[in-house]
Design a protein around this motif. Structure first.
Motif, PDB file in Angstrom:
ATOM      1  N   ILE A   1       0.844  -1.202   0.000  1.00 47.52           N
ATOM      2  CA  ILE A   1       0.000   0.000   0.000  1.00 47.52           C
ATOM      3  C   ILE A   1       0.876   1.247   0.000  1.00 47.52           C
ATOM      4  N   ALA A   2       1.900   1.252   0.866  1.00 44.04           N
ATOM      5  CA  ALA A   2       2.795   2.411   0.948  1.00 44.04           C
ATOM      6  C   ALA A   2       3.514   2.641  -0.376  1.00 44.04           C
ATOM      7  N   GLN A   3       3.954   1.561  -1.020  1.00 50.22           N
ATOM      8  CA  GLN A   3       4.658   1.721  -2.298  1.00 50.22           C
ATOM      9  C   GLN A   3       3.727   2.259  -3.375  1.00 50.22           C
ATOM     10  N   PHE A   4       2.491   1.773  -3.410  1.00 44.04           N
ATOM     11  CA  PHE A   4       1.529   2.326  -4.364  1.00 44.04           C
ATOM     12  C   PHE A   4       1.337   3.823  -4.116  1.00 44.04           C
ATOM     13  N   GLN A   5       1.249   4.210  -2.848  1.00 41.92           N
ATOM     14  CA  GLN A   5       0.979   5.611  -2.541  1.00 41.92           C
ATOM     15  C   GLN A   5       2.196   6.501  -2.724  1.00 41.92           C
ATOM     16  N   ARG A   6       3.391   5.887  -2.761  1.00 42.54           N
ATOM     17  CA  ARG A   6       4.595   6.663  -3.069  1.00 42.54           C
ATOM     18  C   ARG A   6       4.754   6.906  -4.562  1.00 42.54           C
ATOM     19  N   GLU A   7       4.048   6.116  -5.364  1.00 43.41           N
ATOM     20  CA  GLU A   7       4.129   6.283  -6.814  1.00 43.41           C
ATOM     21  C   GLU A   7       3.526   7.626  -7.231  1.00 43.41           C
ATOM     22  N   ASP A   8       3.976   8.127  -8.358  1.00 45.59           N
ATOM     23  CA  ASP A   8       3.372   9.320  -8.948  1.00 45.59           C
ATOM     24  C   ASP A   8       1.886   9.045  -9.155  1.00 45.59           C
TER      25      ASP A   8
END
Length: 365
Positions: free
Chosen positions: A288-295
């Motif tokens: 979830i965190a990685q998705f939300q760090r994406e542009d």
């Protein structure tokens, strides 16, 4: 020393032999206590028996003060030892085996695709396990190390169908189309060399070039079939991104089909959470965190936010291991900070991960 079936092993027993995977990866050292998490991984490798030390030696050698974060029953342990999970896993494996036969017969023997029974099998899975959250919990535990392309496609199909229901798609025909988008999104990989698909290290530029051909290869395989066009487009577009950074054509959001946008997200989620022989699957909260760090321009945010919110809320009241080794239970999800819930610790205290940049969820247990 004595040999015991894995399903009879209890966390805390001491291993008498080192455990290695079929490819030689060290899973556990001799002389160490077995953890519930390790038992789950052993099952991924289809290891059926373990050699453990006799009780007297085990008690003498075991350090009871050692910080073994997974000793005791965990949510994963309870799920995988339930009758419901056993039934779910049988149905899941049946779907993957059936899909493999359908695709291989189609690609190798030009046998027309008939996925009626496969779709009926997936209907049965959803009828017997009616809530999307329950299905997602079992999906996370059914994944196996070195998951085949076919099992990955079944994963994506099931997760996409759940996602579709979260997005408000209620028509069964539409959900079937979305499910088939997941089932056949990677069909092009059947034409990619097996050595590239199973390579453990980084791909060379030439190998990545071959791998990157699979969306177009898949579309070409499906192009002349009398199936919904969105299934063909999902095979072609699932690596495209809204901002034009994807492949094979670098399409932008206005040229990517909506079902392809859903598959793009569920495909990445499954790939990141699944175990591989060279790394463990990533904790859902880190995904979830990685998705939300994406542009934010990369994925359809309307789809992504609904998907991630539901994933996060599915872990309410779930035990977690934090990065400092402490354990607790998720008690509240904040929709503005999905990867940083409120956790009640084992000692009765609370930690709000939104306010603790030094802590994160290492694993759901």
């Amino acid at each position: 020393m004595k040999k015991i079936f894995v399903n009879e092993i209890k966390p805390g027993m001491i291993l008498a032999e080192r455990i290695v995977s079929p490819r030689g990866q060290l899973l556990a050292e001799a002389g160490t206590p077995v953890t519930a998490q390790q038992l789950l991984h052993f099952s991924y490798y289809n290891i059926q028996e373990l050699a453990v030390q006799d009780e007297e030696d085990a008690v003498e050698k075991y350090d009871f003060d050692a910080p073994d974060e997974f000793i005791g029953e965990t949510q994963s342990w309870r799920i995988t030892n339930s009758a419901e999970f056993a039934e779910f896993k049988r149905a899941y494996i049946k779907c993957a085996d059936r899909l493999e036969k359908i695709v291989n017969d189609f690609v190798d023997k030009k046998v027309p695709i008939d996925d009626t029974e496969l779709i009926n099998d997936i209907h049965t899975v959803f009828e017997k396990h009616s809530t999307g959250l329950g299905i997602m919990a079992m999906m996370l535990n059914v994944q196996e190390i070195d998951t085949s392309t076919f099992k990955h496609c079944v994963d994506v199909a099931i997760i996409s169908r759940v996602c579709g229901s979260w997005l408000g798609i209620t028509d069964e025909t539409e959900l079937d189309v979305l499910t088939m988008c997941g089932l056949y999104h990677d069909i092009g990989k059947s034409l990619v060399p097996h050595s590239i698909l199973t390579k453990q290290g980084p791909l060379t530029s030439d190998e990545f070039g071959r791998m990157a051909e699979h969306p177009l290869l898949g579309y070409n395989l499906l192009m002349d079939l009398e199936i919904d066009r969105r299934i063909k487009l999902a095979a072609l577009q699932h690596h495209e991104r809204n901002d034009g950074s994807g492949y094979p054509y670098g399409l932008t959001k206005d040229f990517i089909n909506q079902y392809s946008k859903i598959i793009a997200i569920t495909d990445v989620y499954d790939a990141m959470t699944a175990d591989r022989c060279y790394r463990a699957g990533i904790c859902p909260f880190e995904v979830i965190a990685q998705f939300q760090r994406e542009d934010k321009a990369k994925y359809d945010q309307n789809v992504l936010q609904v998907f991630l919110e539901n994933i996060a809320h599915s872990y309410l009241r779930t035990g977690v291991l934090l990065s400092d080794g402490t354990r607790g239970i998720i008690t509240m999800i904040n929709n503005n900070a999905l990867s940083s819930p409120l956790v009640k610790l084992d000692d009765g205290g609370f930690v709000d991960l939104r306010k603790r940049n030094d802590l994160y969820i290492r694993a759901c247990i």
